[in-house]
Design an enzyme around this catalytic site. Structure first.
Site, PDB file in Angstrom:
ATOM      1  CG  HIS A 319      -2.069   0.943   1.100  1.00 52.14           C
ATOM      2  ND1 HIS A 319      -1.992   2.286   1.366  1.00 52.14           N
ATOM      3  CD2 HIS A 319      -3.336   0.710   0.677  1.00 52.14           C
ATOM      4  CE1 HIS A 319      -3.169   2.848   1.129  1.00 52.14           C
ATOM      5  NE2 HIS A 319      -4.000   1.921   0.711  1.00 52.14           N
ATOM      6  CG  ASP A 377      -8.393  -4.164  -3.133  1.00 52.65           C
ATOM      7  OD1 ASP A 377      -7.585  -3.253  -3.365  1.00 52.65           O
ATOM      8  OD2 ASP A 377      -9.632  -4.008  -3.125  1.00 52.65           O
TER       9      ASP A 377
END
Ligand code: SDX
Length: 442
Positions: A319, A377
Site C-alpha cells: 500500500h 483487497d
C-alpha cells in the site's frame, strides 16, 4: 434547502518556516501541521520566488488538498472518518449512515436516517430509456465499463442538476447517485447472465435491495440472508473513503474543471478499475484461482512476486500509505471467515491458499523490509465469491462503497477557497527544435 457548508480547514500554518537555499536566493517557506500532527511545507510561492518547480512523480510527497473527511495513519494502521475509527463504524453502523457521515459530516439521527432512506427509495429506479443501453452491450462487457458509461449518462437524464447554480439539495444529489449506482450495478450483472432485470423495491433496505436485484428472478423468490446483508453493509463501509487515493484524486481533478458531479464520478470509476487500485480485488481472486487450478507451489508465487524480472506482484499486498496491516484488511479477513462458517463453507480452498500465502509472505524478509502487508483487497473477493457475486463484479462493489467518499471530496473541493483548476507542471525532456527545413524540402 440543505446546502453543503464548507469546512473551516484546521490545517494550521504555524509561525515556523522552512528555509530553502536555491541558486543565490534563500526562501522562507511557511510550514504547518494537520489536525493529527502531519507536517507540511507550503510551496505555493516556490516557482514565483525562485523559478524552480518541485518534481514528485506519483505525488508521493505532495498534498493536493486539505480535507476533513478521512485521516489515515499508515505507520500505525489507523483509519478515521470524520474522527470515527473504522472499527467503530464497521461494528455499529450500516452503510447508509456512513455515507451520510461522509457527505454531510455527521451520523444521521433517526429523522435524518428516515428521510435519507425515503430519498434512496424514491431515487432507486433508472430512466426506462437507459435500459436499452444495457441491451446493446455485448454480454462479456466488463461491468466497470458499463457502470462508468451509465453514470456519465445520468447527466443527460437529469439536466436540471447541470443548470442549478446553487447545489440542488445535497441529499438529493447524493441519494440519486448512491441509489441509482446500486441499481445500475445489479442490472449490469443481470445483463451479463442474460436474466431479466429485477427492479428495486421500497420494501427493502439498501443492501437487501441490492442482493434482491442481483439474485431474485422470475423463477425463484430469493430470500435475503440477514448475515449476508450485514456483511455487505460492513464491506461497503470498509470502502467508503480513503483520503486522496488514485480514484478520489481523479474525481477532484475532473471536478476542478467545473465538470459536473456525474462526469467526475464516472472518471473516478475508470481510475478505480485498474488492478493497482480497486481492480486488485478481482486480480486477487484470479491469482488464488490460478494457484489452485494450476497447482502452483506457494514458494513459486512468493519467488515470482519478489523477482524484478517478472511483472507479477502479490495482488492484495502492499500500500502507498499503510506500512503495517491495513485495518480494513483485518476486519475483512475476520468477517470473511465468519461468513464462510455461517454459510457452511468448510475449507474453502482459495481461503486456505490466501491464509498460507499471507503467512509465508509476512515471514519473508523481502515483504518485511518493504512493509508489505495485506490491504483491503486481499480478502474481500473470497467473501463476495461465497455470496455468489462473480469476480468481474468485485470492483463494482468497491465503487458502490467508495461513492460517498467521492461525492464528499468533490463537494469539499468545490467549497475550498484554496482549490483551483488542477493542472500540474512537467519537466520537458523532448527535442529542443525539430528540423523543419529538411521537412519542407520533402
Ligand atoms: C487500493 O491509495 C489508497 O488508499 C488505495 C486503496 C483505497 O482504499 O483507495 O487503499 C485501495 O488501491 C489498495 C491497493 C490495491 N493494489 C494492489 O493490491 C496491487 C499490488 N500492490 C502494489 O502494486 C503496490 O503495493 C501499490 C501499487 C499498492 C503501492 O505501490 P507503491 O506505493 O508505488 O510502492 P512501490 O511500487 O514503489 O513498491 C515499493 C517496493 C518495490 O520494490 P523495490 O523497487 O523497492 O525493490 O515494494 C515492492 C515494489 O516492487 N512491492 C511489491 C508489492 N507492492 C510493492 N512487491 C511484490 N508484491 C507487491 N504487491
Amino acid at each position: 434547502m440543505e446546502k453543503y457548508t464548507p469546512p473551516v480547514n484546521p490545517g494550521r500554518i504555524d509561525d515556523t518556516t522552512a528555509e530553502l537555499k536555491v541558486g543565490d536566493s534563500t526562501l522562507q517557506l511557511p510550514t504547518g501541521a494537520g489536525a493529527s500532527g502531519e507536517k507540511f511545507i507550503d510551496i505555493r510561492a516556490l516557482r514565483r520566488e525562485t523559478g524552480y518547480i518541485a518534481y514528485d512523480p506519483g505525488l508521493v510527497n505532495t498534498a493536493i488538498a486539505k480535507s476533513e473527511i478521512t485521516f489515515v495513519d499508515g505507520g500505525n494502521g489507523v483509519l478515521l472518518h470524520r474522527g470515527y475509527p473504522i472499527e467503530y463504524l464497521a461494528r455499529e453502523c450500516v452503510f447508509l449512515e456512513v455515507a451520510y457521515l461522509m457527505i454531510l459530516g455527521k451520523l444521521p439521527d433517526d429523522e435524518e436516517r428516515q428521510r435519507f432512506s425515503q430519498l434512496m427509495n424514491r431515487n432507486s429506479m433508472i430512466h426506462e430509456d437507459m435500459h436499452t443501453f444495457f441491451r446493446n452491450y455485448p454480454e462479456h462487457a466488463h461491468p466497470m465499463a458499463v457502470l462508468s458509461a451509465m453514470v456519465v449518462s445520468l447527466s443527460s437524464f437529469y439536466p436540471e442538476f447541470e443548470k442549478s447554480e446553487e447545489y440542488e439539495p445535497l441529499d438529493i444529489t447524493a441519494t440519486r447517485l448512491l441509489s441509482k449506482v446500486r441499481t445500475i450495478a445489479a442490472f449490469s450483472y443481470k445483463k451479463s447472465i442474460g436474466e431479466p432485470f429485477v427492479y428495486p423495491s421500497h420494501r427493502y433496505r439498501y443492501c437487501e435491495n441490492f442482493l434482491n436485484m442481483m439474485f431474485a428472478s422470475p423463477v425463484n423468490d430469493y430470500v435475503v440472508d440477514p448475515v449476508v446483508e450485514r456483511v455487505l453493509n460492513l464491506f461497503l463501509i470498509l470502502h467508503a473513503d480513503h483520503e486522496q487515493n488514485c480514484s478520489t484524486t481523479v474525481v477532484r481533478t475532473v471536478g476542478s474543471s467545473d465538470a459536473n458531479l456525474y462526469a467526475s464520478i464516472a472518471a473516478g470509476i475508470c481510475a478505480l478499475w485498474g488492478p493497482l487500485h480497486g481492480g486488485a480485488n478481482q486480480a486477487v481472486i484470479e491469482m488464488l484461482q490460478k494457484i489452485h487450478d494450476d497447482g502452483v507451489p506457494i514458494a513459486t508465487v512468493i519467488k515470482d512476486a519478489k523477482s524484478k524480472n517478472s511483472r507479477t506482484r502479490l495482488m492484495g499486498f502492499g500500500h502507498r500509505v499503510y506500512k503495517t496491516y491495513d485495518p480494513r484488511a483485518k476486519i475483512a479477513k475476520e468477517t470473511c471467515e465468519q461468513l464462510l462458517a455461517h454459510l457452511g463453507v468448510q475449507d474453502d480452498p482459495l481461503l486456505e491458499i490466501a491464509l498460507e500465502l499471507e503467512d509465508r509472505a509476512l515471514a519473508d524478509p523481502y515483504f518485511q523490509d518493504r512493509n508489505l502487508y495485506p490491504n483491503v483487497d486481499y480478502y474481500t473477493g473470497i467473501a463476495y465469491r461465497a455470496i455468489g457475486i462473480p469476480p468481474e463484479m468485485y470492483t463494482v462493489m468497491f465503487a458502490i462503497g467508495r461513492l460517498p467518499g467521492w461525492i464528499a471530496h468533490w463537494l469539499e473541493m468545490k467549497s475550498d477557497s484554496d482549490q483551483r483548476l488542477i493542472r500540474p507542471r512537467q519537466i520537458y525532456t523532448g527535442p529542443e527544435s525539430a528540423d523543419v527545413a529538411s521537412r519542407s524540402a520533402v
